[in-house]
Scaffold this motif. Structure first.
Motif, mmCIF file in Angstrom:
data_model
loop_
_atom_site.group_PDB
_atom_site.id
_atom_site.type_symbol
_atom_site.label_atom_id
_atom_site.label_comp_id
_atom_site.label_asym_id
_atom_site.label_seq_id
_atom_site.Cartn_x
_atom_site.Cartn_y
_atom_site.Cartn_z
ATOM 1 N N ARG A 1 7.703 25.278 -19.831
ATOM 2 C CA ARG A 1 9.110 24.401 -18.826
ATOM 3 C C ARG A 1 9.656 25.420 -19.374
ATOM 4 O O ARG A 1 10.714 25.730 -18.874
ATOM 5 C CB ARG A 1 9.211 23.264 -19.606
ATOM 6 N N MET B 1 4.080 29.478 -10.303
ATOM 7 C CA MET B 1 5.821 28.975 -10.282
ATOM 8 C C MET B 1 6.683 30.028 -10.983
ATOM 9 O O MET B 1 7.698 30.030 -10.890
ATOM 10 C CB MET B 1 5.061 27.863 -11.419
ATOM 11 N N ASN B 2 5.758 30.895 -11.779
ATOM 12 C CA ASN B 2 6.829 32.246 -12.281
ATOM 13 C C ASN B 2 7.462 33.194 -10.671
ATOM 14 O O ASN B 2 8.153 34.196 -10.852
ATOM 15 C CB ASN B 2 5.507 32.841 -13.174
ATOM 16 N N GLN C 1 10.231 31.193 -9.705
ATOM 17 C CA GLN C 1 11.200 31.239 -10.794
ATOM 18 C C GLN C 1 12.278 32.910 -10.086
ATOM 19 O O GLN C 1 13.318 32.919 -9.756
ATOM 20 C CB GLN C 1 10.986 31.421 -12.165
ATOM 21 N N TRP D 1 10.184 29.136 -18.737
ATOM 22 C CA TRP D 1 10.252 29.508 -17.253
ATOM 23 C C TRP D 1 12.278 28.937 -16.814
ATOM 24 O O TRP D 1 12.881 30.098 -16.336
ATOM 25 C CB TRP D 1 9.991 28.589 -16.151
ATOM 26 N N LEU D 2 12.670 28.232 -17.954
ATOM 27 C CA LEU D 2 14.333 28.174 -17.159
ATOM 28 C C LEU D 2 15.038 29.222 -17.969
ATOM 29 O O LEU D 2 15.185 29.738 -17.165
ATOM 30 C CB LEU D 2 14.246 27.065 -18.053
ATOM 31 N N ALA E 1 15.947 32.690 -8.268
ATOM 32 C CA ALA E 1 16.365 34.049 -8.628
ATOM 33 C C ALA E 1 17.351 34.881 -8.114
ATOM 34 O O ALA E 1 17.921 35.298 -6.820
ATOM 35 C CB ALA E 1 16.362 34.607 -9.963
ATOM 36 N N CYS F 1 14.316 32.002 -15.917
ATOM 37 C CA CYS F 1 14.811 31.822 -14.114
ATOM 38 C C CYS F 1 16.239 32.073 -14.392
ATOM 39 O O CYS F 1 17.227 33.531 -13.519
ATOM 40 C CB CYS F 1 14.672 30.866 -13.613
ATOM 41 N N THR G 1 16.592 36.217 -14.879
ATOM 42 C CA THR G 1 16.563 36.871 -13.742
ATOM 43 C C THR G 1 17.264 37.203 -12.878
ATOM 44 O O THR G 1 18.193 37.777 -11.830
ATOM 45 C CB THR G 1 15.508 36.416 -13.078
#
Length: 427
Positions: free
Chosen positions: A30, A160-161, A164, A33-34, A168, A37, A40
């Motif tokens: 998590r 999920m990546n 992300q 990922w944040l 973006a 994101c 990016t």
């Protein structure tokens, strides 16, 4: 054995959305990922301004291709070394160093624009330096990601990546368009520089479950081991070849959108921004589709079918003169390219063992990224002679031919018939 946070297992009986987003059960994923994101988003804010300004300064599509080429050239030159180091060094420190390089480049470009001293060669040089940072950070990130989640959730984490990245792609051009219109290009580059703070903080917060083994093997021999592993491991070589062809022929559309917007639709940055948003939205849908069907067999075959859709959408977009139809086609192209990329990457990550992950992913990333600048250079040279419509359409047709070959000729191989491996070794 790699130990990870043991969240409650998600069963097939639980809600659909909870199963799709199950990779977010892991704290480190998590956080990463944040941070990725936000960073990016900043990259796409800069990319929006940079692509538009390069074409605006030169009025020559070749320089758009050259900018893309120089940004990817270091990846072709150095990413194999980056993969070796990702298997030998602290992956988190490698990623931090990569982010520092890219952050400095963004602030330098912002300063050049603020002082009205920027020239095209400045942009091209900085694109090359950013590529140097990515050539070492990319393999480290690809090798780090599987250590943040459990084996059964790896494909979901990859999807999920991808989401992300494509969130973006939607938010970045929107912010880039606003910043470019209201504040000017300087702020686009400055915002990108600030965005690197988020990914740097996320890297400092996560716990990396990987200890680099001590080895006396030379860098070149270690690199050769990775290439030998790819050649001997069933299914890997076709995936590497297909990854190269995907970006060589399939990334032509978004890279030359400024030319299409100017010469075909005769519109400005707002249209360019809108098309990028539709492309990003399609890519998110493609990644969600992969997350929902990741347990299905035949991922290689599905990836090839998605490439046929991508080639068809690219060719149709190039001859379309209806803007609403073009928005729908670029949405479809975005969906197809992300679905195929996510499926292929999931297959590679499942096949490879952790001790070889950095080297194998560096070769895969090299093949995937090398097609982008080579295709951009060729297309940039073709457009002045045959026109943007014919050039982009021919690239779309070439992708259909390549995908058709893998679908028909390679259909009996395990990679394109069914998922070749069901487990991931973390030893």
């Amino acid at each position: 054995m790699i130990e990870r946070e043991p969240p409650n297992r998600v069963s097939d009986s639980q809600p659909f959305l909870k199963r799709i987003f199950r990779a977010f059960r892991y704290r480190d994923f998590r956080i990463m990922w944040l941070g990725a994101c936000v960073s990016t988003i900043g990259t796409f804010v800069q990319q929006f301004a940079q692509s538009w300004l390069v074409y605006d300064l030169t009025k020559d599509p070749f320089y758009l291709g050259l900018d893309l080429f120089l940004g990817q050239l270091p990846i072709m030159l150095f990413s194999l070394f980056g993969g070796v180091f990702a298997d030998r060094l602290d992956r988190k420190k490698m990623l931090l160093s990569s982010q520092y390089i890219q952050m400095v480049c963004a602030f330098v470009l912002a300063t050049l624009f603020a002082t009205h001293t920027v020239h095209v060669w400045h942009i091209l040089t900085l694109s090359f330096l950013v590529g140097v940072g990515q050539s070492f950070g990319g393999p480290a990130y690809s090798a780090l990601l599987p250590t943040l989640v459990a084996q059964e959730d790896l494909a979901n984490a990859i999807s999920m990546n991808s989401i992300q990245f494509n969130l973006a792609r939607i938010i970045g051009p929107t912010l880039g368009g606003l910043a470019y219109t209201v504040f000017g290009a300087t702020w686009c580059f400055a915002l990108n520089g600030v965005s690197y703070v988020a990914v740097i903080l996320s890297l400092l917060l996560i716990k990396v479950h990987f200890t680099a083994p001590k080895t006396q093997i030379s860098v070149m021999k270690s690199m050769k081991e990775g290439i030998t592993f790819i050649r001997e491991r069933e299914g890997l070589t076709p995936l590497v070849v297909l990854a190269f062809c995907t970006t060589l022929f399939g990334f032509s559309l978004t890279g030359f959108l400024p030319v299409i917007v100017r010469t075909v639709f005769h519109r400005g940055p707002g249209t360019y921004e809108l098309l990028l948003i539709f492309s990003g939205a399609g890519s998110i849908c493609g990644a969600l589709m992969v997350a929902a069907m990741e347990k299905f067999k035949g991922q290689g075959r599905l990836a090839v079918l998605a490439l046929i859709v991508l080639g068809s959408a690219t060719s149709a977009f190039s001859i379309s003169r209806s803007f609403p139809l073009s928005c729908a086609l670029i949405f479809l192209a975005g969906m197809a390219v992300m679905a195929s990329a996510s499926l292929m990457l999931s297959l590679v990550q499942v096949i490879v063992v952790d001790s070889m992950r950095g080297r194998v992913m560096s070769v895969y990333n090299l093949a995937f990224r090398a097609g982008i600048p080579l295709g951009a250079l060729v297309l940039g040279k073709l457009i002045p002679f045959i026109g943007v419509t014919t050039a982009v359409a021919s690239f779309g047709l070439a992708l259909i031919i390549v995908a058709g070959y893998f679908l028909l000729v390679m259909r009996k191989t395990p990679t394109f018939r069914r998922q070749p491996h069901t487990g991931l070794s973390t030893q």
